[in-house]
Enzyme design. Structure first.
Site, PDB file in Angstrom:
ATOM      1  N   GLU A 157       1.004 -32.361  -4.669  1.00  0.00           N
ATOM      2  CA  GLU A 157       2.296 -33.114  -4.110  1.00  0.00           C
ATOM      3  C   GLU A 157       3.342 -32.196  -4.046  1.00  0.00           C
ATOM      4  O   GLU A 157       3.542 -31.233  -4.769  1.00  0.00           O
ATOM      5  CB  GLU A 157       2.532 -34.375  -5.131  1.00  0.00           C
ATOM      6  N   ASP A 158       4.383 -32.685  -3.165  1.00  0.00           N
ATOM      7  CA  ASP A 158       5.547 -31.729  -2.947  1.00  0.00           C
ATOM      8  C   ASP A 158       6.576 -32.113  -3.908  1.00  0.00           C
ATOM      9  O   ASP A 158       7.225 -30.908  -4.478  1.00  0.00           O
ATOM     10  CB  ASP A 158       6.025 -32.124  -1.379  1.00  0.00           C
ATOM     11  N   ASP A 179       9.705 -38.014  -7.571  1.00  0.00           N
ATOM     12  CA  ASP A 179      10.894 -38.563  -7.716  1.00  0.00           C
ATOM     13  C   ASP A 179      10.920 -39.709  -8.607  1.00  0.00           C
ATOM     14  O   ASP A 179      10.866 -39.552 -10.028  1.00  0.00           O
ATOM     15  CB  ASP A 179      11.249 -38.723  -6.026  1.00  0.00           C
ATOM     16  N   PHE A 206      18.988 -34.413  -2.746  1.00  0.00           N
ATOM     17  CA  PHE A 206      17.900 -34.688  -1.539  1.00  0.00           C
ATOM     18  C   PHE A 206      17.623 -33.062  -1.152  1.00  0.00           C
ATOM     19  O   PHE A 206      18.645 -32.515  -0.535  1.00  0.00           O
ATOM     20  CB  PHE A 206      18.235 -35.612  -0.567  1.00  0.00           C
ATOM     21  N   ASP A 265      10.828 -33.027   4.289  1.00  0.00           N
ATOM     22  CA  ASP A 265      11.314 -33.405   5.625  1.00  0.00           C
ATOM     23  C   ASP A 265      12.877 -34.402   5.189  1.00  0.00           C
ATOM     24  O   ASP A 265      12.853 -35.065   4.369  1.00  0.00           O
ATOM     25  CB  ASP A 265      10.587 -34.225   6.298  1.00  0.00           C
ATOM     26  N   ARG A 303      10.830 -29.458   7.963  1.00  0.00           N
ATOM     27  CA  ARG A 303       9.325 -29.097   7.196  1.00  0.00           C
ATOM     28  C   ARG A 303       9.247 -27.617   7.465  1.00  0.00           C
ATOM     29  O   ARG A 303       8.570 -27.030   6.287  1.00  0.00           O
ATOM     30  CB  ARG A 303       8.396 -29.790   7.551  1.00  0.00           C
TER      31      ARG A 303
HETATM   32  P1  IMP Z   1       8.361 -41.015  -5.496  1.00  0.00           P
HETATM   33  O1  IMP Z   1       7.163 -42.239  -4.981  1.00  0.00           O
HETATM   34  O2  IMP Z   1       9.694 -41.694  -5.474  1.00  0.00           O
HETATM   35  O3  IMP Z   1       8.127 -40.295  -6.530  1.00  0.00           O
HETATM   36  O4  IMP Z   1       8.308 -40.416  -4.155  1.00  0.00           O
HETATM   37  C1  IMP Z   1       7.727 -39.338  -3.829  1.00  0.00           C
HETATM   38  C2  IMP Z   1       8.078 -39.017  -2.296  1.00  0.00           C
HETATM   39  O5  IMP Z   1       9.303 -39.182  -1.899  1.00  0.00           O
HETATM   40  C3  IMP Z   1       7.601 -37.620  -2.090  1.00  0.00           C
HETATM   41  O6  IMP Z   1       6.182 -37.346  -1.939  1.00  0.00           O
HETATM   42  C4  IMP Z   1       8.544 -37.234  -0.987  1.00  0.00           C
HETATM   43  O7  IMP Z   1       7.583 -37.433   0.168  1.00  0.00           O
HETATM   44  C5  IMP Z   1       9.582 -38.228  -0.999  1.00  0.00           C
HETATM   45  N1  IMP Z   1      10.955 -37.665  -1.615  1.00  0.00           N
HETATM   46  C6  IMP Z   1      11.135 -37.696  -2.895  1.00  0.00           C
HETATM   47  N2  IMP Z   1      12.512 -36.962  -3.075  1.00  0.00           N
HETATM   48  C7  IMP Z   1      12.672 -36.233  -1.949  1.00  0.00           C
HETATM   49  C8  IMP Z   1      13.629 -35.277  -1.483  1.00  0.00           C
HETATM   50  O8  IMP Z   1      14.604 -34.730  -2.265  1.00  0.00           O
HETATM   51  N3  IMP Z   1      13.352 -34.674  -0.047  1.00  0.00           N
HETATM   52  C9  IMP Z   1      12.342 -35.208   0.860  1.00  0.00           C
HETATM   53  N4  IMP Z   1      11.593 -36.233   0.273  1.00  0.00           N
HETATM   54  C10 IMP Z   1      11.590 -36.661  -0.841  1.00  0.00           C
HETATM   55 MG    MG Z   2       5.100 -36.959  -0.176  1.00  0.00          MG
END
Ligand code: IMP
Ligand code: MG
Length: 171
Positions: A95-96, A99, A148, A155, A161
């Site tokens: 995973e990238d 959050d 962010f 992205d 990206r």
């Molecule tokens: P989560 O479900 O809130 O943990 O969200 C994870 C997803 O939100 C990641 O896979 C990203 O695609 C997106 N995301 C969360 N934070 C960022 C950020 O700072 N920049 C870009 N995408 C983000």
């Molecule tokens: Mg993602």
């Protein structure tokens, strides 16, 4: 919108080499199934896979979470499922960024139902301050503050990206 470099290409590449070495040590001989979460993790996957000295299988999964553009709403949907079975496999989800944790919480439950031998997560970035769902991330590249970020696969509205660095996107 102005960009500020948070993690340089060199920092990212050095850290990925370390993660690759650890992952290589931690897993037994035999195939490791890398499940890349589209689209954000695709560039990380490409570098990480080559830093792992094991046989790897590469799979892709599409997940989307709805809601405000800079955060997940808590509703998660699979937009592209795996093409192969994970039964008895060692699975490493790539995973990238973690959050809120909502996406990976949902996904790990889904993957567990497919009876793999093990499931772990590797995330390039982690924003621990934002967590609303507890998530066990076995391998983290960098913990970052609640800002962010874009670049290196990440992205904002599908842009940025292809940046080589991870940058903070200022308003
Ligand atoms: P989560 O479900 O809130 O943990 O969200 C994870 C997803 O939100 C990641 O896979 C990203 O695609 C997106 N995301 C969360 N934070 C960022 C950020 O700072 N920049 C870009 N995408 C983000
Ligand atoms: Mg993602």
């Amino acid at each position: 919108m102005p960009l500020r470099v948070l993690l340089s290409e060199a920092q990212i590449q050095a850290r990925i080499r370390e993660l690759g070495e650890r992952i290589t040590r931690d897993y037994p001989e035999g195939p490791l199934h890398l499940v890349c979460i589209l689209k954000g993790a695709c560039i990380f996957l490409a570098d990480l896979a080559r830093a792992i000295q094991r046989d790897v299988f590469i799979e892709f999964m599409g997940i989307s979470s709805y809601g405000a553009r800079k955060s997940s709403s808590g509703e998660v949907k699979v937009t592209k499922d795996l093409d192969t079975s994970l039964e008895d496999a060692h699975v490493l989800v790539v995973e990238d960024i973690v959050d809120s944790g909502v996406t990976l919480h949902y996904l790990t439950h889904l993957l567990e139902q497919r009876r793999p031998r093990s499931v772990r997560i590797v995330a390039l970035l982690d924003k621990p301050d934002r967590r609303v769902r507890p998530i066990d991330v076995a391998y983290v590249g960098f913990q970052i503050p609640d800002e962010f970020v874009v670049g290196y696969g990440l992205d904002y509205a599908e842009k940025y990206r292809n940046l080589r660095d991870v940058c903070v996107l200022a308003e």
